[in-house]
Design an enzyme around this catalytic site. Structure first.
Site, PDB file in Angstrom:
ATOM      1  CD  GLU A 206      -2.839  -1.354   2.408  1.00 52.25           C
ATOM      2  OE1 GLU A 206      -2.503  -0.665   3.048  1.00 52.25           O
ATOM      3  OE2 GLU A 206      -3.599  -2.299   2.299  1.00 52.25           O
ATOM      4  CE  LYS A 333     -10.836  -3.210   4.190  1.00 49.68           C
ATOM      5  NZ  LYS A 333     -10.129  -4.325   4.480  1.00 49.68           N
TER       6      LYS A 333
END
Length: 420
Positions: A206, A333
């Site tokens: 990330e 999400k």
């Protein structure tokens, strides 16, 4: 006005980790939408199911089955439907799949269509996605929670905690927050390089640094040193994503070379919050530990305790957490639940029970920036989409900069010095 769906087409593309994912295009008479589906490295057991092909191709990770399900099953059923009927489109796909976790057609197939339909609707109406989904009240920009130092399944070091995040709550705007965060990220890189050598600035999935650090406090001390350099010790607070299911085994947790009971892990977190300006902890326990979550939430009433693997954006699990007072925030999400309308329902449930909502990316992302629009449309307090590095991460942050610019004087920022 009826804007019929005229064509739907899916294809296999690659995500940021070099694995296949699903991309879907949707056309109407006067609009077009394209959506690409992300994927997670640390996934909750109760998430909606990604459909993978198996076999030798792409080490079994191909998504041609999901692509075929869009092109041959879902697409023909939706042709002629009103593209503005988001809930109707999503409900038809849910019914076609017929399983609780979308394992028949695949959540990656269903979400790709759901999000592409929303984009096509916005395009057909000549509206930005955040305005189409959120209406006139969609004016608040979230606080970015930037994962600047990686451990766990997101890195190759020995840190148990998966993400160490910086959160510029004290900024006056999203653009100022992003600037503060980027400056701190680069200061951290210089500190890590000076202490551990060039290897320390290798990055994880990330975009956060993955230095050869094994102790939680050493990681936090490095970030605090970076804040001393930039001078943002008041404006920027810290967050943790423990992803504790990844270091849980047989009733205990392995942290910093120690074996901790659930009670000892609670004490560990309490001491960290006392020592460092930590205002958020995500998934501090394994994914079924509703009671331990509740105990920590009670002990740290001023800390945002976020449920990710605990809830997996699933209404039934969120409702259980509400009843047990397990957390005070939801990580949302899109691919955990699989449709746009279900994700918005989860956010609505969270808000009705005084939860905060943190919209999140996955470790395997694409250049799709829709998450930024969704965060504004929902009115999320926070967005988590990685470090201010790697283009698939910055695609979301840059879209938020564009949204702030488009909103002009009507834009607000969710931070506004709350913890300063």
């Amino acid at each position: 006005m009826s804007l019929e769906i005229e064509k739907i087409h899916a294809r296999e593309i690659l995500d940021s980790r070099g694995n296949p994912t699903v991309e879907v295009d949707v056309w109407t008479c006067c609009g077009f939408g394209r959506a690409a589906v992300p994927s997670g490295a640390s996934t909750g057991t109760y998430e909606a199911l990604e459909l993978r092909d198996g076999g030798d191709r792409y080490d079994g990770k191909g998504v041609l089955k999901a692509v075929r399900n869009v092109n041959e099953v879902i697409g023909p059923k939706l042709i002629g439907m009103d593209v503005i009927d988001q809930r109707g489109v999503d409900q038809i796909m849910i019914e076609m799949d017929g399983t609780p976790n979308k394992s028949n057609l695949g959540a990656n197939a269903i979400l790709g269509v759901s999000l592409a339909v929303a984009k096509a609707a916005a395009s057909s109406l000549g509206m930005p996605l955040y305005r189409y989904l959120g209406g006139v009240s969609a004016t608040r920009l979230p606080v970015p929670s930037l994962n600047v130092l990686n451990g766990g399944k997101h890195a190759g070091n020995d840190l148990s905690i998966q993400e160490f995040m910086i959160e510029p709550w004290g900024a006056d705007s999203f653009s100022e927050a992003l600037r503060m965060a980027a400056e701190t990220y680069h200061a951290l890189g210089r500190i890590l390089r000076g202490k551990y050598g060039n290897v320390a600035t290798n990055v994880g999935f990330e975009g956060g640094y993955a230095p050869p650090i094994s102790k939680t406090r050493d990681a936090l001390d490095a970030i605090m040193a970076a804040l001393d350099v930039t001078g943002y010790t008041e404006e920027i607070k810290l967050g943790l994503d423990s992803a504790a299911s990844s270091f849980y085994l047989d009733g205990g947790y392995s942290v910093d070379d120690n074996r901790l009971s659930p009670g000892e892990l609670i004490d560990f977190y309490v001491e960290l919050v006392k020592t460092y300006p930590i205002v958020l902890i995500e998934d501090p326990f394994e994914e079924n530990a509703f009671e331990e979550f509740a105990e920590l939430t009670k002990k740290l009433p001023d800390t945002i305790i976020v449920g990710d693997d605990l809830y997996v954006t699933n209404m039934a699990r969120i409702e259980k957490g509400i009843r047990m007072r397990s957390t005070n925030a939801l990580l949302l999400k899109l691919n955990q639940i699989g449709t746009v309308s279900e994700a918005f329902d989860a956010a609505t449930l969270a808000y009705r029970n005084s939860f905060k909502v943190m919209v999140s990316h996955r470790s395997a992302e694409t250049e799709d920036s829709a998450l930024a629009d969704v965060s504004v449309a929902i009115g999320a307090e926070l967005i988590k989409t990685g470090a201010p590095a790697r283009s698939e991460r910055n695609a979301k942050y840059n879209q938020l900069l564009r949204i702030q610019e488009a909103l002009g004087s009507s834009a607000s920022y969710a931070g506004r010095r709350r913890w300063s």
